[in-house]
Write a protein that holds these residues in place. Structure first.
Motif, PDB file in Angstrom:
ATOM      1  N   MET A 103       0.848  -1.186   0.000  1.00 50.24           N
ATOM      2  CA  MET A 103       0.000   0.000   0.000  1.00 50.24           C
ATOM      3  C   MET A 103       0.888   1.243   0.000  1.00 50.24           C
ATOM      4  N   LEU A 104       1.891   1.234   0.852  1.00 47.65           N
ATOM      5  CA  LEU A 104       2.797   2.365   0.943  1.00 47.65           C
ATOM      6  C   LEU A 104       4.217   1.916   0.566  1.00 47.65           C
ATOM      7  N   CYS A 105       4.863   1.205   1.457  1.00 49.03           N
ATOM      8  CA  CYS A 105       6.225   0.720   1.195  1.00 49.03           C
ATOM      9  C   CYS A 105       6.315  -0.795   1.117  1.00 49.03           C
ATOM     10  N   GLY A 106       5.265  -1.504   1.471  1.00 46.18           N
ATOM     11  CA  GLY A 106       5.263  -2.955   1.394  1.00 46.18           C
ATOM     12  C   GLY A 106       5.651  -3.671   2.667  1.00 46.18           C
ATOM     13  N   VAL A 107       5.818  -2.928   3.769  1.00 42.46           N
ATOM     14  CA  VAL A 107       6.233  -3.533   5.029  1.00 42.46           C
ATOM     15  C   VAL A 107       5.137  -4.447   5.575  1.00 42.46           C
ATOM     16  N   CYS A 108       3.922  -3.973   5.658  1.00 42.14           N
ATOM     17  CA  CYS A 108       2.821  -4.791   6.192  1.00 42.14           C
ATOM     18  C   CYS A 108       2.516  -5.976   5.279  1.00 42.14           C
ATOM     19  N   GLY A 109       2.620  -5.786   3.985  1.00 40.94           N
ATOM     20  CA  GLY A 109       2.426  -6.892   3.053  1.00 40.94           C
ATOM     21  C   GLY A 109       3.492  -7.954   3.220  1.00 40.94           C
ATOM     22  N   GLY A 110       4.729  -7.532   3.424  1.00 43.79           N
ATOM     23  CA  GLY A 110       5.821  -8.477   3.652  1.00 43.79           C
ATOM     24  C   GLY A 110       5.663  -9.227   4.956  1.00 43.79           C
ATOM     25  N   LEU A 111       5.247  -8.520   6.005  1.00 43.81           N
ATOM     26  CA  LEU A 111       4.995  -9.183   7.288  1.00 43.81           C
ATOM     27  C   LEU A 111       3.849 -10.180   7.176  1.00 43.81           C
ATOM     28  N   GLY A 112       2.823  -9.808   6.434  1.00 45.36           N
ATOM     29  CA  GLY A 112       1.699 -10.704   6.236  1.00 45.36           C
ATOM     30  C   GLY A 112       2.091 -11.970   5.499  1.00 45.36           C
ATOM     31  N   GLU A 113       2.920 -11.831   4.469  1.00 48.92           N
ATOM     32  CA  GLU A 113       3.393 -13.000   3.735  1.00 48.92           C
ATOM     33  C   GLU A 113       4.289 -13.868   4.615  1.00 48.92           C
ATOM     34  N   TYR A 114       5.127 -13.239   5.410  1.00 45.60           N
ATOM     35  CA  TYR A 114       6.053 -13.977   6.273  1.00 45.60           C
ATOM     36  C   TYR A 114       5.307 -14.751   7.363  1.00 45.60           C
ATOM     37  N   LEU A 115       4.270 -14.131   7.936  1.00 48.73           N
ATOM     38  CA  LEU A 115       3.509 -14.752   9.021  1.00 48.73           C
ATOM     39  C   LEU A 115       2.301 -15.543   8.529  1.00 48.73           C
ATOM     40  N   ASN A 116       2.105 -15.623   7.224  1.00 50.83           N
ATOM     41  CA  ASN A 116       0.953 -16.302   6.618  1.00 50.83           C
ATOM     42  C   ASN A 116      -0.371 -15.733   7.123  1.00 50.83           C
ATOM     43  N   LEU A 117      -0.433 -14.417   7.205  1.00 50.89           N
ATOM     44  CA  LEU A 117      -1.647 -13.698   7.590  1.00 50.89           C
ATOM     45  C   LEU A 117      -2.048 -12.762   6.463  1.00 50.89           C
ATOM     46  N   ASP A 118      -3.314 -12.370   6.474  1.00 47.50           N
ATOM     47  CA  ASP A 118      -3.783 -11.383   5.520  1.00 47.50           C
ATOM     48  C   ASP A 118      -3.124 -10.041   5.854  1.00 47.50           C
TER      49      ASP A 118
END
Length: 65
Positions: free
Chosen positions: A16-31
């Protein structure tokens, strides 16, 4: 012996912004939306300090290859 490991990276597809939350979500298998909601609550309760932490993490965390 399996030497595969997951690497924490910023997402290129779920950003959405820098991809930090998306990366954390992929790493933790969460939305990533769940991570973003938790992060927004963290911003509220830390009186904005989490915004600074977000941009520091965005600089430190590598991009997805």
């Amino acid at each position: 012996m399996n030497n595969e490991y997951r690497k924490l990276t910023r997402s290129r597809t779920k950003r959405m912004l820098c991809g930090v939350c998306g990366g954390l979500g992929e790493y933790l298998n969460l939305d990533p939306t769940v991570i973003r909601i938790i992060w927004a609550l963290f911003v509220f309760f830390s009186f904005g300090m989490a915004v600074l932490i977000y941009f520091i993490v965005a600089v430190i965390m590598p991009d997805e290859a």
